[in-house]
Design a protein around this motif. Structure first.
Motif, mmCIF file in Angstrom:
data_model
loop_
_atom_site.group_PDB
_atom_site.id
_atom_site.type_symbol
_atom_site.label_atom_id
_atom_site.label_comp_id
_atom_site.label_asym_id
_atom_site.label_seq_id
_atom_site.Cartn_x
_atom_site.Cartn_y
_atom_site.Cartn_z
ATOM 1 N N HIS A 96 0.817 -1.218 0.000
ATOM 2 C CA HIS A 96 0.000 0.000 0.000
ATOM 3 C C HIS A 96 0.849 1.266 0.000
ATOM 4 O O HIS A 96 0.321 2.353 -0.135
ATOM 5 C CB HIS A 96 -0.897 0.041 1.243
ATOM 6 C CG HIS A 96 -2.053 -0.893 1.167
ATOM 7 N ND1 HIS A 96 -3.024 -0.807 0.201
ATOM 8 C CD2 HIS A 96 -2.394 -1.953 1.944
ATOM 9 C CE1 HIS A 96 -3.923 -1.760 0.384
ATOM 10 N NE2 HIS A 96 -3.561 -2.474 1.432
ATOM 11 N N GLU A 103 -0.468 0.725 -6.403
ATOM 12 C CA GLU A 103 -1.135 1.868 -7.036
ATOM 13 C C GLU A 103 -0.163 2.696 -7.879
ATOM 14 O O GLU A 103 -0.554 3.360 -8.834
ATOM 15 C CB GLU A 103 -1.722 2.741 -5.921
ATOM 16 C CG GLU A 103 -2.864 3.600 -6.363
ATOM 17 C CD GLU A 103 -3.329 4.500 -5.215
ATOM 18 O OE1 GLU A 103 -3.978 5.487 -5.509
ATOM 19 O OE2 GLU A 103 -3.013 4.191 -4.040
ATOM 20 N N ASN A 141 -7.934 -3.919 -7.439
ATOM 21 C CA ASN A 141 -9.153 -3.491 -6.751
ATOM 22 C C ASN A 141 -8.888 -3.147 -5.284
ATOM 23 O O ASN A 141 -9.401 -2.167 -4.763
ATOM 24 C CB ASN A 141 -10.194 -4.610 -6.854
ATOM 25 C CG ASN A 141 -11.544 -4.085 -7.277
ATOM 26 O OD1 ASN A 141 -11.604 -3.156 -8.099
ATOM 27 N ND2 ASN A 141 -12.596 -4.634 -6.725
ATOM 28 N N GLU A 142 -8.074 -3.967 -4.628
ATOM 29 C CA GLU A 142 -7.766 -3.736 -3.209
ATOM 30 C C GLU A 142 -6.975 -2.445 -3.000
ATOM 31 O O GLU A 142 -7.041 -1.843 -1.938
ATOM 32 C CB GLU A 142 -6.940 -4.910 -2.653
ATOM 33 C CG GLU A 142 -7.740 -6.163 -2.382
ATOM 34 C CD GLU A 142 -8.739 -6.000 -1.244
ATOM 35 O OE1 GLU A 142 -8.302 -5.669 -0.124
ATOM 36 O OE2 GLU A 142 -9.950 -6.174 -1.483
ATOM 37 N N THR A 143 -6.187 -2.066 -3.992
ATOM 38 C CA THR A 143 -5.357 -0.868 -3.824
ATOM 39 C C THR A 143 -6.004 0.361 -4.458
ATOM 40 O O THR A 143 -5.384 1.427 -4.531
ATOM 41 C CB THR A 143 -3.957 -1.075 -4.441
ATOM 42 O OG1 THR A 143 -4.112 -1.505 -5.795
ATOM 43 C CG2 THR A 143 -3.167 -2.110 -3.667
ATOM 44 N N GLY A 144 -7.236 0.205 -4.933
ATOM 45 C CA GLY A 144 -7.988 1.360 -5.398
ATOM 46 C C GLY A 144 -7.695 1.817 -6.815
ATOM 47 O O GLY A 144 -8.184 2.858 -7.242
ATOM 48 N N THR A 146 -8.660 0.144 -9.450
ATOM 49 C CA THR A 146 -9.985 -0.070 -10.028
ATOM 50 C C THR A 146 -10.982 -0.158 -8.874
ATOM 51 O O THR A 146 -10.601 -0.391 -7.732
ATOM 52 C CB THR A 146 -10.042 -1.389 -10.841
ATOM 53 O OG1 THR A 146 -9.630 -2.457 -9.987
ATOM 54 C CG2 THR A 146 -9.125 -1.319 -12.048
ATOM 55 N N ASP A 147 -12.243 0.037 -9.196
ATOM 56 C CA ASP A 147 -13.275 -0.044 -8.168
ATOM 57 C C ASP A 147 -14.430 -0.853 -8.728
ATOM 58 O O ASP A 147 -15.471 -0.325 -9.096
ATOM 59 C CB ASP A 147 -13.718 1.369 -7.772
ATOM 60 C CG ASP A 147 -14.759 1.329 -6.652
ATOM 61 O OD1 ASP A 147 -14.819 0.294 -5.954
ATOM 62 O OD2 ASP A 147 -15.501 2.314 -6.499
ATOM 63 N N ASN A 148 -14.164 -2.165 -8.842
ATOM 64 C CA ASN A 148 -15.162 -3.024 -9.471
ATOM 65 C C ASN A 148 -15.004 -4.439 -8.909
ATOM 66 O O ASN A 148 -14.125 -5.189 -9.337
ATOM 67 C CB ASN A 148 -14.947 -3.015 -11.001
ATOM 68 C CG ASN A 148 -15.859 -3.994 -11.699
ATOM 69 O OD1 ASN A 148 -16.735 -4.602 -11.075
ATOM 70 N ND2 ASN A 148 -15.637 -4.177 -13.003
ATOM 71 N N PRO A 149 -15.840 -4.799 -7.936
ATOM 72 C CA PRO A 149 -15.718 -6.127 -7.317
ATOM 73 C C PRO A 149 -15.960 -7.270 -8.302
ATOM 74 O O PRO A 149 -15.635 -8.418 -8.013
ATOM 75 C CB PRO A 149 -16.783 -6.115 -6.210
ATOM 76 C CG PRO A 149 -17.698 -4.981 -6.524
ATOM 77 C CD PRO A 149 -16.927 -3.996 -7.326
#
Lengths: 185, 411
Positions: A96, A103, A141-144, A146-149
């Motif tokens: 992170h 990211e 996705n976990e690191t932001g 992307t934002d799509n589960p």
């Protein structure tokens, strides 16, 4: 030896004068020692596992966030921590922040390539293409990034991802390349 | 028989005899008496007791210092620069860094594959590679992270801990350009990927200009085959470039028009800057020097003569000048550079010095033939951010206390 050098020098001079510097590399291949064995495409494919930034080399198949989450728990969390925080006793740092901040990577291909070539530490190369696509989807996705589960990645969609930090990479001029040289084409 | 051996005029007996004579002369009561030689040590080990590969004396104990992250699969070791003489590092004391342990590779099974934007795509055995014309060159090899622990504050207890990720060897192998010319490189090729055959398949992008300049596919170091931790049986040597790019256990080279931006080149070996930009492809290890004697962890035995000695090197060229200050940086004197002074190679420097017994700080700074002078820490902080500790080539200060104790200080 003298004759060989002379020939190369003459070739070099002629090419440098007429075309471009990069063409020199080609022109010097005038004489051959003939050692080594030629390789066919199939044989090269066995070893050629790297991924280029434009996606070249990405395998067929696909993987989603859910598969990535399961794979991470089984294969990665022991060292990297359940929340990517890193387990210092195992030698892993946080994903992170700092140098390992996912990211901040310039390309998603860098992530896929590294997981496929080097991870997991104790059994590198053991992950399937699906698991690797799934891990990349999960980590982005976990690191932001992307934002799509429901994110599912394959060769095309992974190559299409634009990493937000790409433009913050600057090129050391001593490398003799400029940012323009290395722009995505 | 023993008496004859005793009187044989070899150097050791001569020195012993001289010392005995001096001692005898000093104690005047023995004047005129026959000189009594110190008894001989007698015969040593037979040749049958000596190894087929020479061992060092049991009294020579200098050693690498090992470090690892967690599992030990990602680890390394540091060269004891405080014990090194001259410019060459013994192969057994060369620093190492590896990312998935040290593989055990049978050279008869090892292959190098070269493919991509070349006319012929080929695989070479070690036997094939060793048939090509070879070159031997002296070059330093330095990890980009050499001194990373020193970035924010002085921490190392000695020069091994502060600077031990640099070493110097004579490397022998095939110039990479011979192989690339053999295969014919396409005009649009600008980069190669060098990949190792270790567990991590460590991979770095190398510019084609470097590959065609002085890169070597090295199979030997200091006259013998590479050590396993140095890449046996084959490593890439890109002189002057950061250690990580000198890919060990080299088994594949791909030629391409673009770089790969591999994990190592975009994370560990990229340099975050104060403005949040990240400097990538900072390949060259720039000019640097350090005094190795006297240095931290040593103690001066009272005022008097000491030779100040150390190492200087530059990945951009040849060391031109090393200056030494023995008064906290107020004045600087040229050190003598000991031949050979070679490009991209450790250079030994020396300077005679008489310590007056007063507390002081000593330091060295180098200038290479490109005109680049080694920076101070305050100059470096402007270029790199708080985690930008790679490529730390700042001037190193050693503080000498009145009692002779030497410690690692910042100013």
């Amino acid at each position: 030896m003298f004759a060989r050098n002379t020939k190369i020098v003459i070739t070099l001079a002629a090419v440098a004068a007429s075309i471009s510097i990069s063409a020199i590399y080609k022109a010097t291949a005038a004489e051959k020692y003939g050692f080594g064995r030629s390789l066919g495409e199939a044989e090269i494919a066995r070893y050629d596992s790297d991924i280029h930034t434009n996606g070249k080399g990405l395998p067929s198949g696909s993987g989603n966030v859910e598969l990535g989450r399961e794979t991470f728990a089984l294969q990665c969390a022991l060292c990297h921590g359940e929340n990517l925080e890193g387990v210092p006793q195992m030698g892993a740092r946080s994903m992170h922040e700092g140098r390992r901040d996912i990211e901040k990577l310039p390309y998603a291909s860098s992530l896929f390539d590294f997981i496929r070539r080097s991870m997991p530490l104790t059994d590198p190369g053991s992950l399937s293409s699906e698991e690797t696509y799934g891990l990349v989807a999960y980590l982005l996705n976990e690191t932001g990034v992307t934002d799509n589960p429901n994110l599912t990645l394959d060769a095309k969609s992974l190559a299409d991802i634009k990493m937000p930090n790409r433009s913050n990479f600057i090129i050391d001029p001593a490398s003799r390349f400029t940012a323009e040289d290395l722009e995505d084409k | 028989m023993k008496n004859i051996a005793k009187l044989k005029p070899n150097r050791r007996n001569f020195i012993k005899a001289s010392m005995a004579t001096s001692a005898a002369l000093l104690s005047s009561t023995s004047l005129g008496q026959e000189t009594i030689l110190e008894p001989s040590r007698g015969p040593g080990r037979t040749i049958m007791e000596m190894g087929y590969y020479g061992d060092r004396s049991e009294y020579a104990t200098e050693a690498r210092l090992k470090g690892n992250r967690g599992t030990g699969l990602v680890g390394g070791s540091l060269t004891p620069l405080q014990n090194m003489q001259g410019m060459i590092t013994p192969s057994g004391l060369h620093f190492e860094v590896h990312h998935s342990g040290v593989p055990d590779i049978d050279p008869s099974e090892h292959k190098l594959i070269v493919h991509g934007l070349v006319g012929d795509e080929k695989v070479f055995t070690m036997e094939d590679l060793m048939r090509f014309p070879a070159k031997s060159h002296f070059h330093f090899l330095e990890c980009a992270g050499n001194g990373m622990g020193e970035w924010m504050s002085p921490r190392g207890q000695n020069v091994q801990q502060t600077h031990g990720l640099t070493s110097c060897s004579q490397w022998t192998g095939v110039p990479l350009k011979i192989i690339l010319n053999e295969l014919g490189v396409r005009g649009d090729a600008k980069w190669i990927l060098a990949e190792g055959d270790d567990g991590a398949r460590m991979a770095r992008s190398i510019p084609m200009w470097k590959a065609m300049d002085d890169a070597i596919l090295a199979y030997a170091q200091n006259g013998e085959f590479l050590r396993p931790e140095q890449g046996f049986p084959l490593r890439l040597l890109v002189p002057g470039f950061e250690g990580n790019m000198n890919v060990k256990w080299l088994h594949r080279i791909e030629v391409s028009d673009t770089p790969w931006w591999t994990h190592h080149e975009v994370t560990e070996y990229a340099d975050p800057r104060p403005d949040d930009k990240i400097r990538a492809f900072s390949f060259i290890m720039e000019g640097r020097s350090v005094i190795t004697s006297p240095s931290a962890g040593m103690k001066l035995n009272g005022p008097g003569f000491y030779e100040i000695s150390g190492l200087a090197w530059s990945g951009a060229g040849t060391v031109k000048q090393v200056q030494i200050s023995t008064d906290k940086g107020d004045s600087w004197t040229d050190a003598q550079l000991e031949a050979p002074v070679l490009p991209k190679c450790h250079t030994r420097f020396r300077m005679p010095w008489t310590w007056n017994g007063q507390e002081t700080t000593i330091m060295s700074r180098s200038t290479d033939d490109t005109g680049y002078t080694q920076p101070t820490y305050s100059e470096m902080y402007k270029l790199q951010g708080p985690i930008g500790m790679m490529h730390n080539n700042a001037i190193q200060n050693w503080h000498i206390a009145q009692d002779g104790e030497i410690t690692n200080v910042r100013s």
